[in-house]
Design a protein around this motif. Sequence first.
Motif, PDB file in Angstrom:
ATOM      1  N   LEU A   1      40.177 -31.060  11.540  1.00 46.20           N
ATOM      2  CA  LEU A   1      39.543 -31.672  10.385  1.00 46.20           C
ATOM      3  C   LEU A   1      39.692 -30.846   9.109  1.00 46.20           C
ATOM      4  CD1 LEU A   1      36.205 -33.006  11.921  1.00 46.20           C
ATOM      5  CD2 LEU A   1      38.230 -34.324  11.268  1.00 46.20           C
ATOM      6  N   LYS A   2      40.160 -29.618   9.204  1.00 48.98           N
ATOM      7  CA  LYS A   2      40.343 -28.798   8.019  1.00 48.98           C
ATOM      8  C   LYS A   2      41.390 -29.424   7.106  1.00 48.98           C
ATOM      9  CE  LYS A   2      39.120 -24.337  10.052  1.00 48.98           C
ATOM     10  NZ  LYS A   2      39.596 -22.962  10.352  1.00 48.98           N
ATOM     11  N   PRO A   3      41.153 -29.423   5.801  1.00 53.73           N
ATOM     12  CA  PRO A   3      42.118 -30.065   4.905  1.00 53.73           C
ATOM     13  C   PRO A   3      43.443 -29.324   4.833  1.00 53.73           C
ATOM     14  CG  PRO A   3      40.393 -28.958   3.665  1.00 53.73           C
ATOM     15  CD  PRO A   3      39.973 -28.923   5.092  1.00 53.73           C
ATOM     16  N   TRP A   4      43.446 -28.053   5.186  1.00 54.79           N
ATOM     17  CA  TRP A   4      44.695 -27.299   5.110  1.00 54.79           C
ATOM     18  C   TRP A   4      45.410 -27.229   6.452  1.00 54.79           C
ATOM     19  CZ3 TRP A   4      39.879 -25.503   3.671  1.00 54.79           C
ATOM     20  CH2 TRP A   4      39.190 -24.774   4.618  1.00 54.79           C
ATOM     21  N   HIS A   5      44.944 -28.000   7.452  1.00 54.85           N
ATOM     22  CA  HIS A   5      45.605 -28.013   8.748  1.00 54.85           C
ATOM     23  C   HIS A   5      46.937 -28.759   8.636  1.00 54.85           C
ATOM     24  CE1 HIS A   5      46.070 -28.054  13.070  1.00 54.85           C
ATOM     25  NE2 HIS A   5      46.196 -29.366  13.057  1.00 54.85           N
ATOM     26  N   TYR A   6      48.015 -28.116   8.946  1.00 54.45           N
ATOM     27  CA  TYR A   6      49.378 -28.641   8.932  1.00 54.45           C
ATOM     28  C   TYR A   6      49.908 -28.869   7.516  1.00 54.45           C
ATOM     29  CZ  TYR A   6      53.251 -31.955   9.480  1.00 54.45           C
ATOM     30  OH  TYR A   6      54.459 -32.589   9.388  1.00 54.45           O
TER      31      TYR A   6
ATOM     32  N   LEU B   1      38.618 -21.096  -3.145  1.00 53.84           N
ATOM     33  CA  LEU B   1      37.460 -21.591  -3.888  1.00 53.84           C
ATOM     34  C   LEU B   1      36.510 -22.387  -2.995  1.00 53.84           C
ATOM     35  CD1 LEU B   1      39.008 -22.723  -7.295  1.00 53.84           C
ATOM     36  CD2 LEU B   1      37.877 -20.586  -6.728  1.00 53.84           C
ATOM     37  N   ILE B   2      37.046 -23.097  -2.041  1.00 55.03           N
ATOM     38  CA  ILE B   2      36.183 -23.826  -1.092  1.00 55.03           C
ATOM     39  C   ILE B   2      35.306 -22.850  -0.320  1.00 55.03           C
ATOM     40  CG2 ILE B   2      36.235 -25.193   1.024  1.00 55.03           C
ATOM     41  CD1 ILE B   2      38.626 -26.679  -0.056  1.00 55.03           C
ATOM     42  N   SER B   3      35.871 -21.753   0.117  1.00 52.71           N
ATOM     43  CA  SER B   3      35.084 -20.751   0.858  1.00 52.71           C
ATOM     44  C   SER B   3      34.012 -20.120  -0.028  1.00 52.71           C
ATOM     45  CB  SER B   3      36.014 -19.674   1.418  1.00 52.71           C
ATOM     46  OG  SER B   3      36.673 -18.984   0.373  1.00 52.71           O
ATOM     47  N   PHE B   4      34.292 -19.888  -1.315  1.00 53.44           N
ATOM     48  CA  PHE B   4      33.291 -19.315  -2.211  1.00 53.44           C
ATOM     49  C   PHE B   4      32.124 -20.271  -2.424  1.00 53.44           C
ATOM     50  CE2 PHE B   4      36.698 -16.479  -4.260  1.00 53.44           C
ATOM     51  CZ  PHE B   4      36.344 -15.431  -3.430  1.00 53.44           C
ATOM     52  N   ASN B   5      32.382 -21.548  -2.551  1.00 54.68           N
ATOM     53  CA  ASN B   5      31.301 -22.517  -2.730  1.00 54.68           C
ATOM     54  C   ASN B   5      30.486 -22.694  -1.453  1.00 54.68           C
ATOM     55  OD1 ASN B   5      31.534 -23.995  -5.553  1.00 54.68           O
ATOM     56  ND2 ASN B   5      33.616 -23.646  -4.847  1.00 54.68           N
TER      57      ASN B   5
ATOM     58  N   ILE C   1      28.493 -30.220  -5.324  1.00 57.90           N
ATOM     59  CA  ILE C   1      29.354 -31.169  -6.048  1.00 57.90           C
ATOM     60  C   ILE C   1      30.749 -30.580  -6.232  1.00 57.90           C
ATOM     61  CG2 ILE C   1      29.599 -32.438  -8.210  1.00 57.90           C
ATOM     62  CD1 ILE C   1      26.563 -32.415  -8.433  1.00 57.90           C
ATOM     63  N   GLN C   2      30.807 -29.293  -6.540  1.00 59.09           N
ATOM     64  CA  GLN C   2      32.107 -28.641  -6.687  1.00 59.09           C
ATOM     65  C   GLN C   2      32.878 -28.621  -5.373  1.00 59.09           C
ATOM     66  OE1 GLN C   2      33.881 -27.733  -9.064  1.00 59.09           O
ATOM     67  NE2 GLN C   2      35.245 -26.077  -8.428  1.00 59.09           N
ATOM     68  N   LEU C   3      32.169 -28.462  -4.268  1.00 59.11           N
ATOM     69  CA  LEU C   3      32.818 -28.469  -2.955  1.00 59.11           C
ATOM     70  C   LEU C   3      33.435 -29.836  -2.654  1.00 59.11           C
ATOM     71  CD1 LEU C   3      33.375 -26.943  -0.293  1.00 59.11           C
ATOM     72  CD2 LEU C   3      31.151 -27.749   0.516  1.00 59.11           C
ATOM     73  N   LEU C   4      32.685 -30.896  -2.903  1.00 61.39           N
ATOM     74  CA  LEU C   4      33.245 -32.242  -2.705  1.00 61.39           C
ATOM     75  C   LEU C   4      34.422 -32.494  -3.638  1.00 61.39           C
ATOM     76  CD1 LEU C   4      29.935 -34.296  -2.371  1.00 61.39           C
ATOM     77  CD2 LEU C   4      31.454 -33.526  -0.537  1.00 61.39           C
ATOM     78  N   LYS C   5      34.308 -32.019  -4.852  1.00 60.67           N
ATOM     79  CA  LYS C   5      35.409 -32.183  -5.816  1.00 60.67           C
ATOM     80  C   LYS C   5      36.673 -31.485  -5.331  1.00 60.67           C
ATOM     81  CE  LYS C   5      36.693 -30.481 -10.382  1.00 60.67           C
ATOM     82  NZ  LYS C   5      36.230 -29.710 -11.555  1.00 60.67           N
ATOM     83  N   LEU C   6      36.552 -30.264  -4.805  1.00 64.31           N
ATOM     84  CA  LEU C   6      37.720 -29.522  -4.327  1.00 64.31           C
ATOM     85  C   LEU C   6      38.348 -30.185  -3.103  1.00 64.31           C
ATOM     86  CD1 LEU C   6      36.432 -25.858  -4.718  1.00 64.31           C
ATOM     87  CD2 LEU C   6      38.090 -27.040  -6.151  1.00 64.31           C
TER      88      LEU C   6
END
Length: 772
Positions: free
Chosen positions: A216-221, A244-248, A601-606
Amino acid sequence: MSQSPSFILSIPEGKESPSPYDESIVHDSFHQLIQEQSQQAEVEALELQEWSSRDKGKQAPQNYNSATLRILANMPSRTIGRSRGAIISQYYNQTVKLRRKNSRPLLRDMSSSARPSIWQNDLELDLTPREEEEKRSLLVKELQGLTVAQRDHMLRAMPLSLAEKCCLRQDSCIQRGRQKHHHRSQTQLYCCSRLQYHCIAFRSLWYGLLSGLYALKPWHYSLKQISGQFGSSVLSYFLFLKTLISFNVLLLLFLLPFIVAVQVAFPPTSEFPFSQSFTGLELFTGRGQFTHTVMFYGYYSNFTLNQPCSSHQNSDHCLPKAAHLPYNMPLAYLFTVGVSFFTTCIALVYSMSRSFGKSYQVGSTLGVHAITVFCSWDYRVTQKRAARLQHDNIRTQLKELLAEWQLKQHPRSMCGRLQQMIVLLLVWLLCLGTAVGCAIAVYSFSEFMHEKLQEVHLLALPLIVCIINLVIPYLYNAFASWEQHDSPVLEVYVAICRNLILKMVILGLLCYHWMGRKIRTLGDQCWETFVGQELYRFMVMDFIFILLDTLFGELVWRLIVERLKGDRKPEFDVARNVLELIYGQTLTWLGVLFSPLLPAIQLLKLLFLFYIKKISLMANCQAPRKPWRASHMTTIFITLLCFPSFLGAAIFLSYAIWQVRPSRTCGPFRTLDTIYEASKVWIRRLEEASPSITWFTWIHHFFFFLVDCCRLAVIYFNIQVVKGQRKVICLLKEQINNEGEDKIFLINKLSPKLPISRPCSQSTEPPSCLHY
């Protein structure tokens, strides 16, 4: 027949031999072989005569003494001539020894086919099919008697093909499983066995859930696909987005449980006036029904949980029941924001030092071409799609390395450099003048709109700022086309600096506008909520303009370029897209104090941006025409995120906490002169309750000094670790060079007629980084 037998190392080229299992065991076999030569001289001489009769046209054998034979016994050619049957026979003997703990049998007791040989490969060393099948069945039985770890280690080290290893593993596991099944059919299962099977089932379910979460990770593959098709330059943008996702997520780990969840569990008792109708414009402005929610600062109360009511306290914010552990909401609000910022700072410093170590230490260009050619392939890849991705990735890496090498081979002349410097100066003056003009325009417009608080008028300032952030980078790209940079990396760095200056100047003016005239204009109203809503509007408008630029701008630009230049597509603008990410994250850090849910909100945006940018990249963009290797790009991105962005947000919030007076009608600090005074009130109460802890007040006075000292100590420690790692790497490289020199020296001494010179590409000087 009494003389020592002779050996000839005549190995035909182009044939591969299986690797040995255990070097020490094979060496012992060679030493035993040398000791037994006197007893088997006649047999070896007959073999030598047969061999020499077949190859009469070749060089006659030479006689070697015992010292030479010992050297030959330690040479890497110890496995030449070993067939599949011989390997199976030898490993059968080794498994017998491992299981029964007996000593290794003498070499004379083994068959000649299982004996390590240094003869040519055309000797008949294969077992007959029947003997080989017998040895194989015996090996399977012996593998069943070993433990799982011993069996796996033995199979992994066997110099056989993967198919043969899989067959041996499957046969040993199947027969062992049949034995266990037959045993279970005769005896009943005990409680421990049942518990064991339940644990195995639970572990399988847990591994399945983990694999599903990983998928489910967005960076998978996706990252491998982007790296293979567009190179490391475009990949650096998506890696930075992932950071940035990890920081949020780190910010939300502190804000959600200690501030938002507590306020949701204990809502304020006073009724807030809700608007009757929902027009949909509130989603863009943050006003209306969103004003009195946990989204913004004004909704949070100044009560202390589990504290008895007193006469001087407000009854709306006091709970009648007493308990042992009071929860001071103003203090929790202040310390949670402070701890979250401090933790983010530590994570930024750690990420920056780690990225610096990867890009500037290990990412050396010396020998990187050979490493990429010979050491890049991952032999664990079995799927066709993964193999194709890895193939594309290696091909793109080679293109980047060759482009970087060609750039160094063709430097500019002195006249060309002087002309380029003049053009750079003029372009920089134009860019700085454009940034100053945009800043003056934003400030004038904000002063004009500061008294208009209608819903539509509130979106005017974010709209103007987003239009400037969208149009000016394209103008900077047009200016950059005059410069004609030789290096694409330098071009990206220059574009990042210009866009960063523009965005930071505009944000600085907006912060001055919010903390200055806007507070005086609002008066008794909740200015903290207004600042939080303003930052929310800026974030929403920024996201809308990014979507418009991605879905329409890149698509329309692709259609125009394809119409004019055929099949050509536009390139992905790394600098502009990275600055959009830094700008959005800066807005998030500025609004943490006034809107605790802004990181969500920033997390959903990213997350949305990751998928949207990836789809647009695959459909509308092409790989860079000039391939370039982004070895230091991630380090530069994190550095810019740390110092201009995070440092500016920390200064803004520090000024709001120490100098600005909170609103009297809302928020957890409504009764205090400054936000920082909440900690002073808490320390004063501690002194009144327990006079013996006066030492704690001294720590409180020097708390921020201690925090800064710890932060500097962490930064200094990371710098020293990086320096030490760089020095160790340089010493290891020097040691490798010395090993090569030793080998060349020994070969020249052993073969004086064929001197081997040192390659021209190597240098006798020690690495320059030793003097760092």
